[in-house]
Motif scaffolding. Sequence first.
Motif, short mmCIF file in Angstrom:
data_model
loop_
_atom_site.label_atom_id
_atom_site.label_comp_id
_atom_site.label_asym_id
_atom_site.label_seq_id
_atom_site.Cartn_x
_atom_site.Cartn_y
_atom_site.Cartn_z
N LYS A 1 0.55 5.75 -0.08
CA LYS A 1 -0.40 6.46 0.18
C LYS A 1 0.12 7.73 -0.05
O LYS A 1 1.07 8.05 1.14
CB LYS A 1 -1.05 7.32 1.55
N ASP B 1 -3.43 0.17 -3.61
CA ASP B 1 -3.47 -1.53 -3.03
C ASP B 1 -3.24 -1.96 -4.38
O ASP B 1 -3.38 -2.03 -4.66
CB ASP B 1 -4.21 -1.52 -2.39
N THR C 1 -13.03 6.63 0.74
CA THR C 1 -12.53 6.88 -0.42
C THR C 1 -12.97 6.16 -1.28
O THR C 1 -14.41 6.19 -1.42
CB THR C 1 -11.00 5.81 -0.06
N LYS D 1 -4.27 6.88 -3.13
CA LYS D 1 -3.89 5.84 -2.05
C LYS D 1 -4.39 4.58 -2.80
O LYS D 1 -4.97 4.47 -4.13
CB LYS D 1 -5.02 5.33 -1.13
N GLU E 1 0.63 -1.21 0.01
CA GLU E 1 0.05 -0.05 -0.20
C GLU E 1 1.26 1.11 -0.27
O GLU E 1 1.87 1.61 0.70
CB GLU E 1 -0.46 -0.56 0.71
N TYR F 1 -5.98 12.65 0.41
CA TYR F 1 -4.41 11.18 -0.53
C TYR F 1 -4.98 11.16 -1.65
O TYR F 1 -6.53 10.91 -1.50
CB TYR F 1 -4.11 11.03 1.03
#
Length: 280
Positions: free
Chosen positions: A145, A157, A194, A155, A143, A153
Amino acid sequence: MKKHILAFCCTLLIVAGGYSQDKLNKSKSELNKGKDLNTVAAQQKTTSTSSSSSSSRDGGIGSIFVELIAKAVAYTAGIAVIGHYGIEDHLHFEQTEYPYYLPEHGNYFNAEVHDDGNINNFRFDLKDKFLYNNGNLFGNHLEAKLRPFQYLYVKADYYQLFEFQENTSDNLSLFYFNLGYDRIRLRRFNLGWTIGASYIANDVNKFGFSFGANAEYFCKQNVSFLAGAKWSFINDKPVHAYEIEGRYHRKNYFISVGFEHLDIASPNYNFATVGGGIYL
């Protein structure tokens, strides 16, 4: 304390257990199946009928009333999702250089109170975890960020799963790309949402819409607890990811232990996790 940690790790391994072969192949096969054509036709017919009947009605006062209600709902939803910067002081909290940079503070601090704190307008968080189900099924979760400032932010994954059988092996790559926002930014607790996209590579190569929620609580002794969820659908099949973990922080890095659950089409996957991360 060591006995408690050992018991916790054993519990995670027991929960993560349970295994049936060809799970990854089954997930990919189901995700590759499109919508049933009869279902699509029925949905299109229903939509067409609904549109015809609604267009035949007279708007008048009813449409004005509906518009007012819609605006009120949109305003209320905006306050709930974004917040009111005029009355919620915590929305103006600055982000720390890293958790516990200030004693008993996590990701955010009140710059008006701690004017000696490091107001960092840029931060990069990197985390990697090993996922274990049993000797035949395991994976990795990376991950990243990027925090350009305290408000939003970005992000990403990356899950890489591996499955080994007697004579064959299989793998699956799952990605999430999200824009994140912390709705609550307190010194020892943050909660947010998110929104973005999911993507499965390998033999699937399809995107899906993604949304999620996450929260983290910071204790007094450099220990924090995180919980997060990401929901998505590809070809009307679920592609969900859930995680809980405990972290021990030391300066700008941490080690973690936890649990992850993945729903990829009808198969689901449970993993005990161990890993670490760094704040740059």
